[in-house]
Design an enzyme around this catalytic site. Structure first.
Site, PDB file in Angstrom:
ATOM      1  N   SER A   1      40.314  35.810  44.068  1.00  0.00           N
ATOM      2  CA  SER A   1      40.775  36.545  42.995  1.00  0.00           C
ATOM      3  C   SER A   1      39.511  37.207  42.496  1.00  0.00           C
ATOM      4  O   SER A   1      38.479  36.971  42.779  1.00  0.00           O
ATOM      5  CB  SER A   1      41.391  35.329  41.887  1.00  0.00           C
ATOM      6  OG  SER A   1      40.357  34.534  41.395  1.00  0.00           O
TER       7      SER A   1
ATOM      8  N   LYS B   1      33.038  34.271  44.220  1.00  0.00           N
ATOM      9  CA  LYS B   1      31.807  33.484  44.219  1.00  0.00           C
ATOM     10  C   LYS B   1      31.579  32.684  42.848  1.00  0.00           C
ATOM     11  O   LYS B   1      30.881  31.850  42.891  1.00  0.00           O
ATOM     12  CB  LYS B   1      30.538  34.209  44.496  1.00  0.00           C
ATOM     13  CG  LYS B   1      30.378  35.440  43.637  1.00  0.00           C
ATOM     14  CD  LYS B   1      28.851  36.208  43.643  1.00  0.00           C
ATOM     15  CE  LYS B   1      29.025  37.016  44.907  1.00  0.00           C
ATOM     16  NZ  LYS B   1      29.856  38.056  44.986  1.00  0.00           N
TER      17      LYS B   1
ATOM     18  N   VAL C   1      28.569  35.012  50.314  1.00  0.00           N
ATOM     19  CA  VAL C   1      27.362  35.683  50.617  1.00  0.00           C
ATOM     20  C   VAL C   1      27.166  36.546  51.635  1.00  0.00           C
ATOM     21  O   VAL C   1      27.581  36.248  52.920  1.00  0.00           O
ATOM     22  CB  VAL C   1      26.375  34.348  50.937  1.00  0.00           C
ATOM     23  CG1 VAL C   1      24.976  34.751  51.065  1.00  0.00           C
ATOM     24  CG2 VAL C   1      26.177  33.584  49.653  1.00  0.00           C
TER      25      VAL C   1
ATOM     26  N   GLY D   1      33.366  54.928  44.883  1.00  0.00           N
ATOM     27  CA  GLY D   1      33.851  53.747  44.830  1.00  0.00           C
ATOM     28  C   GLY D   1      32.868  52.507  45.296  1.00  0.00           C
ATOM     29  O   GLY D   1      33.659  51.269  45.668  1.00  0.00           O
TER      30      GLY D   1
ATOM     31  N   GLU E   1      31.179  49.583  40.651  1.00  0.00           N
ATOM     32  CA  GLU E   1      32.285  49.362  39.580  1.00  0.00           C
ATOM     33  C   GLU E   1      32.150  50.388  38.471  1.00  0.00           C
ATOM     34  O   GLU E   1      30.994  50.971  38.233  1.00  0.00           O
ATOM     35  CB  GLU E   1      32.506  48.067  39.259  1.00  0.00           C
ATOM     36  CG  GLU E   1      32.669  46.938  40.125  1.00  0.00           C
ATOM     37  CD  GLU E   1      34.243  47.270  40.895  1.00  0.00           C
ATOM     38  OE1 GLU E   1      35.148  47.697  40.236  1.00  0.00           O
ATOM     39  OE2 GLU E   1      34.182  46.562  42.122  1.00  0.00           O
TER      40      GLU E   1
ATOM     41  N   ASP F   1      24.473  40.138  40.818  1.00  0.00           N
ATOM     42  CA  ASP F   1      24.998  39.922  41.960  1.00  0.00           C
ATOM     43  C   ASP F   1      24.179  39.315  43.144  1.00  0.00           C
ATOM     44  O   ASP F   1      24.528  38.552  43.820  1.00  0.00           O
ATOM     45  CB  ASP F   1      25.712  41.028  42.588  1.00  0.00           C
ATOM     46  CG  ASP F   1      26.588  41.040  43.898  1.00  0.00           C
ATOM     47  OD1 ASP F   1      27.582  40.307  43.844  1.00  0.00           O
ATOM     48  OD2 ASP F   1      25.912  41.508  44.763  1.00  0.00           O
TER      49      ASP F   1
ATOM     50  N   LYS G   1      24.040  35.328  44.700  1.00  0.00           N
ATOM     51  CA  LYS G   1      24.273  35.034  46.353  1.00  0.00           C
ATOM     52  C   LYS G   1      22.915  34.136  46.550  1.00  0.00           C
ATOM     53  O   LYS G   1      22.999  33.252  47.337  1.00  0.00           O
ATOM     54  CB  LYS G   1      23.826  36.462  47.005  1.00  0.00           C
ATOM     55  CG  LYS G   1      25.557  37.060  46.739  1.00  0.00           C
ATOM     56  CD  LYS G   1      25.125  38.444  47.478  1.00  0.00           C
ATOM     57  CE  LYS G   1      26.786  39.302  47.423  1.00  0.00           C
ATOM     58  NZ  LYS G   1      26.492  40.543  47.762  1.00  0.00           N
TER      59      LYS G   1
END
Length: 340
Positions: free
Chosen positions: A97, A126, A153, A207, A210, A221, A225
């Site tokens: 999700s 994550k 990851v 694309g 975002e 992000d 990770k």
């Protein structure tokens, strides 16, 4: 062995997982003696259940045609998935999700509930392991449920598997990585003389980025990770507060051009060494392994005590490798030695 499974989220990753399950069913049975029957699917519209199992290829085709769970037989409405796990005999949740790094969202709630009920969870989302790493592992240990998340990851790059399964008795002393394709693309565009804002707009047009790209370009992000890797492989117990994070907004084409004239490139690099954790733009010699991670590539460099220096790189433009990592995790959970 036939495992009843639930799919949380019907976005790109889980749709690719369904395609793999449809195409590789015979191979999974032949090589691993296992199959996965998808008895529950869930998206933002609600939950649908079929005890006999949904046909994976049909779900993908109908989703491509615009269907939601509301359009499937067995639609139960917008009810919590966790309330159905026991009654439907579900042994595994594929959780993909949308990421919610503020509260964990429904993904964290479902992961907690599943593990408490002894139901194994495979994550591409994550958020749960970033926000509740130790808690979720403690729950899994208590109930005997499986918990794996290699897809969180670097997608198909098996960073966690390499460190956990292949470096037996080894210690990772230093780790560096390029973990975010959006930032990598933008820096490559800027190396060609494009401004940061133009490069970002192009990434959004394609694309890659975002509408709100802050998670990528501000370095978070990559930090997420790094946190997962450090807590999983380096024996640490850190939170995002322990990582110094700087994004790429301050990098200009002029800076990149000046470094290029010296034989250098600028990359957004995650690093972990001697208890220090950071994400920041870093000037690297052009011949450096991470400097050679271009565009859609991600890479990791691990310096170890007994396994030398490991270099691993992945080119991943679409979500199939990430979905394949979820499948790999599921197979490992249910075919581990000692498991019935």
């Amino acid at each position: 062995m036939l495992v009843n499974a639930a799919l949380m989220g019907l976005g790109n990753v889980n749709r690719n997982l369904l395609t793999i399950l449809a195409n590789k069913a015979d191979r999974l049975q032949r090589d691993h003696g296992i199959g996965f029957r998808i008895v529950l699917i869930a998206d933002s519209r609600g939950v649908a259940v079929d005890p006999a199992g949904f046909d994976p290829a049909e779900v993908v085709a109908r989703k491509a045609a615009g269907a939601t769970t509301r359009d499937f037989a067995g639609y139960r409405g917008a009810i919590p998935v966790e309330s159905l796990l026991t009654s439907e005999g579900i042994a595994l949740v594929f959780e993909a999700s949308p990421v919610d790094l503020r509260t964990g969202g429904p993904g964290l709630a479902l992961t907690r509930a599943a593990l408490q009920q002894g139901v194994s969870v495979v994550l591409a989302n994550k958020g749960p392991v970033v926000l509740a790493f130790r808690e979720l592992h403690a729950m899994a240990a208590q109930t005997g449920a499986g918990l794996k998340y290699s897809a969180t990851v670097c997608g198909g790059l098996p960073v966690l598997n390499i460190g956990r399964r292949d470096m037996i008795a080894g210690d990772i002393l230093r780790l560096r990585g390029v973990f975010n394709a959006t930032s990598n693309f933008i820096l490559d565009e800027m190396a060609a003389g494009v401004s940061y804002h133009e490069a970002l707009a192009e990434a959004q047009r394609r694309g890659i980025a975002e509408a709100d790209p802050s998670l990528d370009v501000d370095g978070w992000d990559t930090a997420n990770k790094l946190l997962i890797i450090v807590n999983s492989l380096l024996g640490a117990d850190i939170s995002l507060r322990d990582i110094a994070v700087t994004g790429i907004a301050g990098v200009t084409p002029e800076m990149i051009a000046a470094e290029a004239a010296r034989g250098h490139v600028i990359k957004l690099v995650a690093s972990a060494e001697a208890g220090r954790y950071a994400v920041a733009p870093m000037v690297l010699p052009d011949a450096d392994f991470l400097a050679q991670c271009k565009g859609w590539e991600m890479g990791v460099e691990m310096h170890t005590d007994i396994y030398g220096i490991n270099y691993h790189k992945l080119w991943e433009r679409e979500p199939t490798p990430t979905a394949a990592s979820m499948l790999r995790d599921a197979v490992h959970i249910f075919t581990a030695p000692g498991r019935a």
